[in-house]
Every structure is written in structure tokens, then in C-alpha cells.
Design a protein around this motif. Structure first.
Motif, PDB file in Angstrom:
ATOM      1  N   GLN A 180      11.423  -1.479 -21.528  1.00 32.49           N
ATOM      2  CA  GLN A 180      12.739  -0.911 -21.855  1.00 32.49           C
ATOM      3  C   GLN A 180      13.140  -1.292 -23.278  1.00 32.49           C
ATOM      4  O   GLN A 180      13.591  -0.459 -24.059  1.00 32.49           O
ATOM      5  N   ARG A 189      13.805   4.020 -20.235  1.00 26.96           N
ATOM      6  CA  ARG A 189      15.199   3.582 -20.211  1.00 26.96           C
ATOM      7  C   ARG A 189      15.511   2.816 -18.936  1.00 26.96           C
ATOM      8  O   ARG A 189      16.586   2.267 -18.781  1.00 26.96           O
ATOM      9  N   MET A 190      14.556   2.827 -18.008  1.00 34.16           N
ATOM     10  CA  MET A 190      14.837   2.259 -16.681  1.00 34.16           C
ATOM     11  C   MET A 190      15.126   0.763 -16.765  1.00 34.16           C
ATOM     12  O   MET A 190      14.311  -0.012 -17.252  1.00 34.16           O
ATOM     13  N   ASN A 191      16.280   0.398 -16.262  1.00 33.62           N
ATOM     14  CA  ASN A 191      16.639  -1.006 -16.152  1.00 33.62           C
ATOM     15  C   ASN A 191      16.619  -1.334 -14.666  1.00 33.62           C
ATOM     16  O   ASN A 191      17.579  -1.042 -13.943  1.00 33.62           O
ATOM     17  N   LEU A 222      10.746  10.401 -14.021  1.00 26.48           N
ATOM     18  CA  LEU A 222      10.686  10.969 -15.367  1.00 26.48           C
ATOM     19  C   LEU A 222      12.067  11.136 -16.000  1.00 26.48           C
ATOM     20  O   LEU A 222      12.186  11.244 -17.224  1.00 26.48           O
ATOM     21  N   ASN A 223      13.112  11.178 -15.156  1.00 25.17           N
ATOM     22  CA  ASN A 223      14.463  11.254 -15.726  1.00 25.17           C
ATOM     23  C   ASN A 223      14.784  10.019 -16.560  1.00 25.17           C
ATOM     24  O   ASN A 223      15.698  10.034 -17.379  1.00 25.17           O
ATOM     25  N   TYR A 224      14.074   8.938 -16.315  1.00 28.20           N
ATOM     26  CA  TYR A 224      14.361   7.694 -17.029  1.00 28.20           C
ATOM     27  C   TYR A 224      13.474   7.529 -18.265  1.00 28.20           C
ATOM     28  O   TYR A 224      13.342   6.444 -18.809  1.00 28.20           O
ATOM     29  N   GLY A 225      12.839   8.596 -18.660  1.00 34.95           N
ATOM     30  CA  GLY A 225      11.974   8.543 -19.835  1.00 34.95           C
ATOM     31  C   GLY A 225      10.571   8.992 -19.456  1.00 34.95           C
ATOM     32  O   GLY A 225      10.069   8.593 -18.401  1.00 34.95           O
TER      33      GLY A 225
END
Lengths: 674, 158
Positions: free
Chosen positions: B25, B31-33, B130-133
Motif C-alpha cells: 500500500q 490501495r487496500m488497507n 481489483l476495485n482496490y487497485g
């Protein structure tokens, strides 16, 4: 002649130009999105909608308003267009930059398709903007804000990292409203692909972050834009939200009554903050507006205060005087700290001081003149050749080349800021004392060097009087801090000896007996407005014959009209530097003139703000139009300083509250850690 | 089963997994946290969510490593590359099945079918997260591969 404050600007339907809007990208098929409509939804909706923004010529700089959330800011034009937005921080690349290029920049416009005039105002004591579009068939109210929330409010719900809320209400009759969302990433250089995620909204992925647009009406997506056209009748309202996140999962705000709740929370947040201002004088409204604008440019996570949220708005239309001001200049330190402390904003003053000491840690005892909000060196200057610039004022610059200049005055400004804090009752801890000693020792060794000076010309170094003055201020305040007991282990005798040497040099070599005036550079024969600060810093009283002579010379050589003055003799062609005129008002209130002189001048200067009370860096003396980056923190600091000095004189208080013998001794238990 | 060895290797593997995902990240690969994603199951408060999420994820990873250990015990052999294979299979399961179930399991996550509402406002991960990058799957595969490799190296069969 001034750009007067008017509640209502007539006949300001957007001016049209012959230019045609050229799409950055023409690849995506038309698509539509539908979201949950509000309870008071529009009467008719069409997801097509024609473009009506791009043909609009550049608005005047004063036709913009600013909204922000103390981390980023957006400029919204009188015509309902968000034309400047950089997320997640002030200095990051833009997603909307139509203010710098009508075709490439990108914008987000919501406005009636036809209207006769607009009225604008902030909800009192807030940075929540309201624009009223008044047309032949009805009136529409557009509310724009970047939400703020108290700790208690945000603890109980998930909120987006960064968001703009736009609420449209039809308040009279009916109106056809056009919606045009055209994002362009990286200062318009990169196209943005808008993805339709159904009920979730529109999704745009750029660089490290993701944007989500939430809309209650169906939007037609084509050519990198999302558009709609809808008819609203009295009582109907719609909420839109654009959010940004660099962390997943992002928060997708709902568009129902929660929006109203968040607007109210934001209004309350700003109003509570504004209530803290202790100034009660004649100019309270303008002082509060200036304080709110300053707060908006106060980067909350770090405590830094940027000079302005924009880049390259020109100091002269069509010229090359276009600079990036989205950074923090140490020069603003003492004036900013003074303004914040005198208004009672101890926390902000402390945070700003704390930031200065942290930001400069890597270079101490040397100081750079400009830093990013997190204390990094301001980026190297880059020219964005693709952009036309505001009204064809090329080049558009990002980064700032002044970062490498030597400006000795910053040492005095930083030390004076710390001294004011201590004189008002704050405590300087051991680390901070060590840093201050380092700065002062640097001054002792280098004060005789020529430098670039306050106006940052790129023409070479000289022995500037203002820089010498601030070197004297640095040592004078260190002496005062030692004598007060706020500073330990300092070579007091050395400071006294060197301060006396600087003082003598200024009195002998910065004084031109032929002109009967202090002059800009030692042994020179020109003047500049920074000489007014000689009294502000307590070097020489404003009513002394020397300062009276200097003031007379400044008026003679720099006066633009009855109210404004240029910053220096070589600044012809630029507008009048707004803060210099506020310095003049403050000089008069400090004894350079009568109280009535000072008040009269300040009243005149207030007419040069826009209809929202905002100032840019400069003012065109002929038209009163705003020039330069907008809004400008330094100008608003000047306004606050002038109003405070007038109030102090009215109340018979000692002037120069930043000096120990006149200190007001507020907040005696405040502490700052370095 | 070698309990002491499991405790040590499982803890080490989970720590490495968390570090790698966090580094991914920070470096902009995703972007996934994950702590925030997990923590928001129990609280809407952003700061607390990260804190709680970190501990829940640590405990979860530690517990999950039992499965790896049990599989190695049943195979009667263990080495780093078999750990990597298990880790990649685990990652594939998380990205496909786990992520698609997430909107239904997470009390604050919106679904693509219904959109956000007052209680569910978090962006769903989508297919393969994939929504998170777009590099999120790579980060997840890498982190889980290392997770399995560490267990493969440090766990001693009994």
C-alpha cells in the motif's frame, strides 16, 4: 477606483467565446448511470444534456470563491463551475484546472441553462458557499462545501477521506439545470476514464487514488465527461458528491438526508471556530472572513499554512509573472503568528510554530525559505507547456525556483514568531530553545551577506535593508527572550554586540539623507514597501522624523492612487501588492498617522475585496480587479494585522504586542514542543 | 502437531504477510488497507478500525496457519516451495471467494447490486479486489506466497 463589494452582480451571464471545446479523449461509448433519487427529486431528467461550460471565457479572478477542508481547496466560479481542485493536498496535481486552461483543464459545472444574474455569499462565519442563480422562470440555490466534522461526529460514522458536496435547490418557480462533470487528471495532461459502477456511482482511477462521483440523477457518459440536464421545480433538491481516497475501501457517501446533516455539521464546525476570534472592532466581519480564509489554508495534519491554494494566476495578464504559491513560506511566520495570537487562536499559532521547527529540522541551523506542508523542500520548478494559462498568461508553473534562494530575513521572522509566542505566555521547550540558538548563531555569522531579499527577484543578491532589519529583529528578540528568562544558555553579550552593529549599519547606510528616507538596499536610492515594517518590528517609531520622511517618499514613489501602493519601484506593470497597502494602514495606526487616517485607509482597502470578502495577491489599480494567486493568505494576514492595530490604538493599548514590554500575557500555560 | 513450532512460524508468517501488504500500500501497488477493511467490521471510527483490524488480522493469520500446518502434517513433508504453493492457493481463494463474499459478510460494505445506504457505505472489493487497485491481486499473491514459505521453512514436522 475599487472593485466594490456588491451583494448582487447584475447581467453576469457567462461570457461566450468563439473557441470550441476539444475533448481530451474520445473513446468511450455513451453510457448512463442511475442512482437512488432524492425524496424531492427533479421533475424531469434527461441524461443527455449539452455542454455549456467550455465555451465560457475565463471569469475574472475575483469571480471565484474558495471552499476547503484544511487539507485541500477548490475554486468555484460565479457560474457554478468547480475550476480548480487538487487532491489529496493543496500542492498535488489537479483533477479540475479550467482556471488555467478552458479546453484541457477539466471542470465540474452545475448551473441553470439560463439565468440573468447570480448572487453569492458564504453561510455566515463559514466556508460554505452559496450561489443563487436567478432567472426569468425561477431561482436555483447551489451550496458548495468540502465537509468538516468534529471528532465526535466522525467517530460514529464512516466518512470519505476527501469530498466535495454540491446541493442544488430550486427556490423559486422552475429551472432547467445542466450538469457537466469533466475531470482531467494531472493538470489536464491525462485523460480520465469514467467507469460506470451502477448503483455505486461513477468511478475514476487516477495515479494512486480513486474518485467516486455519486449522483441522484442518471448521467450520460461520453468522451471522459458525465452530463445530465434536468428540470427542477420549487422545493425540489438534489445532492451530489465527489470523493477521493488513496486508501481502500473508499467510503461511498449516501445522498439522502445524511447530506443535510453533514452540511449542518460543517456549518457548525466553522461557526464554532469563528466564534473563538476575540476581535470585536468595527471590521469584525472582514477580520472573521480573513481568519476563515487563513484557516482554510491551514493544513490541519501538519499545522502548516500555505501562501495560496493556486498556481500561476498572473500578476500581470499575459505576462510571465505566474508562480506556484501552494507551499509554505517561512517569511509569513511572524505576521501570521501575530495575527493568530492576537485573535486568540492559540492552537493554530502553536501548531504553526511547531511545524516551523519540525519542518526546518533537517536543514537547521540553515533555513530554506519555502517548504511543502510536510516540511519537504518545495518541488523543483516545472513549466506546463500544454496549458494556455489564465487568459493566456503563460507559462503555468508548478514547483517554485525560489526554494534555492538565500533570504536572510527568514531567521528574524521565525525567531520573532517564537518570541511572540513566548511573550504572550507560551513556553519554549529545550528543543525549541536549541533551534532558536542555532538560528541566532547563524545570523551572527552571516548577517553581512547580500541576499535575494523579500521580493525574491531572480536578478541576484544585494544588501537589502529589510533583510538587515530582520537580522536585527532575530538578535533583538533573542536578547529579550534571554532577559525574560524564556531562553537559556545563549551568548547574550554576542547577540547584544552584533545587534548593535546591525542597528548602526541600518541607521547609517540604509538612510539616504538626500532623500530623507530609508532605502531598499544599503547605500541605494530606491524605496520599497517593506520599509514600512521598520516600525512594525519596533526598530524605529512610526512617528519619528525618519519614518515620516520614509513614508512621504514611499507615497511619492510607490503610490498608485489614493489607497494603493506598489511593492517596489521596479514592479511597474504589476498590480499593487495588496499586503503593502495593509502595512500602510498598520503603519498609520502605529503612530505614522492619525487613528482616523488609518481607519479611513482600511475602509478604502476593504472595497478592493471581491463580493465574498476575498483578496488575491495583487490589485489592478486601474480597474480594482484581482491579480495573482487567489485567495492569498498574506493579504488576509495584512488585513487582520491592520484591523488589530487600529483596535489596539482605539483601546489605548500598547502597540507592538509582539515585544516583551507590551506583551498581553495571554494563555500563560501554553506549551509548544519542538 | 508441533504446537510450539506452529506458534512461532504462524506468528512470523502473519507478521510478514501484514508487513508486505502494508508495504504494498505504501509503495502504491494497492490501495487496500487490510487492517482498516477488517477493523470497520467492528467500528466505524477510522483510527480505531485500523488498530482493531491489525490485531484481528494477526490473530486470524495465526489461526489460519494451523490449516497449513495440518496439511503439512498430513503430507508428511514440508519445504519452502510447498508452502509457497499453499500460499498461492490460499490467495486465490481469498481473492475469488473471499472477496466476493465480503459485501455480504461486512456490516458496513455496500453491494454493487444495491449501492450504499446509511449503514453500508464502504466500497466493495470487486472481482479479485481489483476495485482496490489493479495490482492488488499481485500484492495478495506475493504476501500469501511469503506467508506459506515462512511456515514451510520454520515449521518442524512432528
Amino acid at each position: 477606483m475599487g472593485f466594490g463589494r456588491k451583494a448582487c452582480i447584475l447581467a453576469n451571464v457567462p461570457p461566450k467565446s468563439a473557441s470550441t471545446y476539444i475533448r481530451v479523449k474520445r473513446s468511450r461509448e455513451e453510457d448512463t448511470i442511475s442512482g437512488a433519487a432524492n425524496s424531492k427529486s427533479p421533475s424531469t431528467i434527461s441524461p443527455a444534456g449539452g455542454i455549456h461550460f467550455p465555451d465560457i471565457q475565463f471569469p475574472e479572478i475575483q469571480d471565484y470563491a474558495v471552499i476547503g477542508d484544511c487539507r485541500a481547496a477548490a475554486l468555484v466560479s460565479r457560474y457554478g463551475a468547480v475550476e480548480w481542485l487538487c487532491w489529496p493536498r493543496f500542492e498535488k496535481p489537479s483533477i479540475f484546472a479550467a482556471i488555467l486552461d478552458r479546453k484541457l483543464g477539466g471542470h465540474w459545472t452545475i448551473s441553470p441553462s439560463s439565468y440573468q444574474h447570480t448572487e453569492r455569499s458564504y453561510i455566515p462565519s463559514t466556508n460554505v458557499l452559496q450561489t443563487r442563480f436567478i432567472g426569468p422562470e425561477g431561482a436555483v440555490l447551489l451550496t458548495d462545501l468540502m465537509p468538516m466534522a468534529s471528532a465526535a461526529f466522525s467517530k460514529s460514522r464512516v466518512l470519505p477521506d476527501h469530498e466535495i458536496i454540491r446541493r442544488v435547490e430550486c427556490t423559486e418557480g422552475q429551472a432547467e439545470v445542466k450538469f457537466d462533470f469533466s475531470p482531467r487528471a494531472n493538470y489536464g495532461r491525462n485523460a480520465v476514464v469514467i467507469g460506470n459502477k451502477g448503483h455505486l456511482g461513477l468511478r475514476m482511477e487516477c495515479s494512486h487514488g480513486v474518485y467516486w462521483l455519486r449522483s441522484p440523477v442518471p448521467l450520460a457518459i461520453s468522451d471522459g465527461s458525465a452530463q445530465a440536464s434536468f428540470t427542477m421545480r420549487k422545493g425540489e433538491s438534489l445532492n451530489f458528491s465527489l470523493s477521493y481516497s488513496e486508501e481502500a475501501p473508499a467510503v461511498l457517501p449516501v445522498l439522502n438526508d445524511a447530506v443535510v446533516e453533514r452540511i449542518q455539521e460543517t456549518v457548525t464546525w466553522w461557526q464554532k471556530w469563528a466564534e473563538l476570534a476575540e476581535y470585536k472592532g468595527e471590521f469584525r466581519d472582514q477580520v472573521i472572513r480573513s481568519a476563515l480564509t487563513l484557516k482554510l489554508m491551514n493544513h490541519l495534519p501538519s499545522g502548516a499554512i500555505i501562501a495560496a491554494p493556486t498556481t500561476s494566476l498572473p500578476e500581470k495578464i499575459g505576462a510571465e509573472l505566474n508562480w506556484d504559491y501552494r507551499y509554505c513560506w517561512l517569511r509569513d511566520a511572524s505576521l501570521t503568528t501575530h495575527a493568530l495570537l492576537e485573535l486568540g487562536y492559540w492552537r493554530e499559532a502553536g501548531d504553526f510554530l511547531d511545524w516551523m521547527l519540525h519542518a526546518t529540522r533537517l536543514t537547521q541551523p540553515k533555513l530554506r525559505i519555502v517548504y511543502s506542508v510536510f516540511g519537504e523542500m518545495a518541488p523543483k520548478e516545472e513549466l506546463l507547456e500544454e496549458l494556455t494559462g489564465y487568459k493566456n498568461s503563460r507559462p503555468v508553473r508548478v514547483g517554485n525556483a525560489a526554494r534555492n534562494q538565500l533570504q536572510l530575513d527568514v531567521y528574524g521572522e521565525v525567531i520573532d514568531a517564537a518570541a511572540q509566542y513566548a511573550f504572550h505566555g507560551g513556553t519554549l521547550d529545550r528543543e525549541m530553545q536549541k533551534a532558536l540558538r542555532g538560528f541566532a548563531n547563524y545570523v551572527v555569522k552571516h548577517w553581512e551577506q547580500p541576499d535575494a531579499g523579500i521580493w525574491e527577484p531572480r536578478s541576484g543578491r544585494q544588501n537589502h535593508t529589510h533583510s538587515r532589519l530582520l537580522c536585527w529583529v532575530a538578535l533583538d528578540r533573542m536578547i529579550a527572550l534571554c532577559e525574560k528568562g524564556s531562553l537559556k544558555k545563549a551568548p547574550l553579550d554576542t547577540y547584544k554586540k552584533q545587534a548593535e552593529l546591525i542597528r548602526n549599519q541600518i541607521r547609517e547606510r540604509a538612510w539616504n539623507s538626500e532623500l530623507q528616507s530609508y532605502v531598499s538596499v544599503l547605500g541605494g536610492n530606491t524605496v520599497d514597501a517593506s520599509l514600512l515594517l521598520i516600525s512594525w518590528y519596533g526598530f524605529e517609531k512610526a512617528d519619528s522624523p525618519r519614518m515620516q520622511g520614509t513614508y512621504k517618499m514611499l507615497r511619492e514613489r510607490l503610490g498608485k492612487n489614493g489607497q494603493l501602493i506598489n511593492r517596489s519601484e521596479d514592479s511597474s506593470g504589476e498590480g499593487a501588492f495588496a499586503i503593502c497597502s495593509f502595512w500602510e494602514a498598520e503603519f498609520l495606526s502605529l503612530g505614522g498617522g492619525t487613528l482616523e487616517d488609518a481607519k479611513q485607509l482600511l475602509r478604502q482597502l476593504l472595497k478592493f475585496s471581491n463580493d465574498l470578502g476575498l483578496y488575491s495577491e495583487e490589485i489592478d489599480p486601474k480597474t480594482g480587479a484581482a491579480l495573482g494567486n487567489f485567495p492569498q493568505a498574506f493579504t488576509h494576514i495584512g488585513l487582520i494585522g491592520a484591523a488589530l492595530s487600529i483596535a489596539q490604538r482605539e483601546e489605548g493599548e500598547q502597540q507592538l504586542a509582539h515585544r516583551p514590554e507590551q506583551a498581553t500575557q495571554q494563555g500563560a500555560t501554553q506549551e509548544v514542543s519542538a | 502437531m508441533n504446537w510450539l513450532s506452529w506458534l512461532f512460524s504462524g506468528f512470523l508468517a502473519t507478521l510478514a504477510l501484514s508487513t508486505l501488504l502494508s508495504a504494498s500500500q505504501g509503495l502504491g501497488f494497492t490501495r487496500m488497507n487490510l487492517p482498516y477493511l477488517i477493523g470497520t467490521i467492528v467500528t466505524p471510527n477510522r483510527e480505531k478500525a485500523r488498530f482493531y483490524g491489525f490485531f484481528i488480522h494477526m490473530l486470524n493469520g495465526w489461526a489460519f496457519s494451523i490449516l497449513y500446518v495440518l496439511i503439512f502434517q498430513s503430507w508428511h513433508f514440508i519445504n519452502w516451495w510447498s508452502g509457497v504453493l499453499l500460499g498461492l492457493a490460499h490467495a486465490l481463494f481469498v481473492l475469488t471467494v473471499g472477496m466476493s463474499l465480503m459485501p455480504g459478510l461486512h456490516p458496513r460494505m455496500a453491494s454493487e447490486q444495491h449501492g450504499p445506504n446509511a449503514s453500508r457505505q464502504l466500497e466493495p472489493p470487486g472481482f479479485m479486489a481489483l476495485n482496490y487497485g489493479f495490482q492488488t491481486p499481485l500484492s495478495v499473491f506475493l504476501a500469501h506466497g511469503v506467508f506459506g514459505a515462512i511456515i514451510g521453512i520454520f515449521y518442524h514436522l512432528k
